[in-house]
Design a protein around this motif. Sequence first.
Motif: not given
Length: 328
Positions: A66-69, A89-94, A109-122, A252-257
């Motif tokens: 993801l970083i390479a792309e 990946l959030g810190a890398e701007g991806v 279970y949520r990032s403060k900057d809204a970059l991800w959301i969490g669910f399902g614990v192991r 993913v930022k800038g993803g095609p869809n």
Amino acid sequence: MTTLAVLVFALLVVPTAAASEVVIYTSVDQEFAEPILKQFEKQSGIKVKAVFDAEAAKTVGLERRLIAEKARPKADVFWNSEYLRTLRLGAEGVLAPQPPIAPSIPAEYRSKDALWIGFGVRARVLIVNTQLVPDSATPSALADLADPRWKGKVAIAKPYFGTTSTHFAALYSRWGEASFTQFLQSLKANQIALLPGNADVRDAVAAGRFALGLTDSDDALGAIQAGKPVRMIFPDQGREGAFGVFHTVALVKGGPNPQTALRLTEYLASETTESELIRSGAVQLPVRANIAAASAIGPGKPKIWHLATPELMPALADSARLIRLHLE
């Protein structure tokens, strides 16, 4: 006129075709992820193109890809079976910010900057061979891995990948360098075995090659359900509890869809998906209060802690450096 009609048709049809698919990179085991993605396809009519990662390098390979792309993203969604690499990946701007979704998921279970959301614990658990370890001697704490009575009889996955690296980075962050180094040195003195992955730890303990090991709750329960002579222990219940990891989903930022990406993200963060992950055995504990834990856990929910905060990221490199010095 015929040429003009063809051009108009192309302009109308091509965007629709592109919008009918979504590309997801995921470190979730294919056996658990595929049924959920196929159900999404069935309900939405959107074609899902999934890229999976190898067991031994869980998440790390997809993180690097993801970083390479980053300049020209190929993925729309990243569904991670843990959270440390999602933070990176959030810190890398991806990753891209998400609109508010899944309101029943707690704020922790949520990032403060809204970059991800969490669910399902192991949970990170001890797996014990019942033929080698009597009930009276069953360990109950992470520190028991360094108990001299188990010298040469303990296995863990190499702490550079997947949930083991997340766990060890969190221990470093919580304990500090001195205590973490002491822990590593005690493991080294106890001749702990470093195996390629958590599944290898499970299989080795189940086969009697080791008396106990550290693995994930899904691996341990899988062995129990297969009739292997093992038991699962949630460590440190009288203290901070067992370390927990949870799934994360991110755009993913800038993803095609982008439009179909948001629909898939909403589906993965839904109560339906979390319940299905528990039912399938991919995870054992929910983040939502209204969803029951896996029946194999028994009554009540074990005490769990996690550390999905920015200070965990530098801890990954620092903990890996100390692991190479004191455990390899």
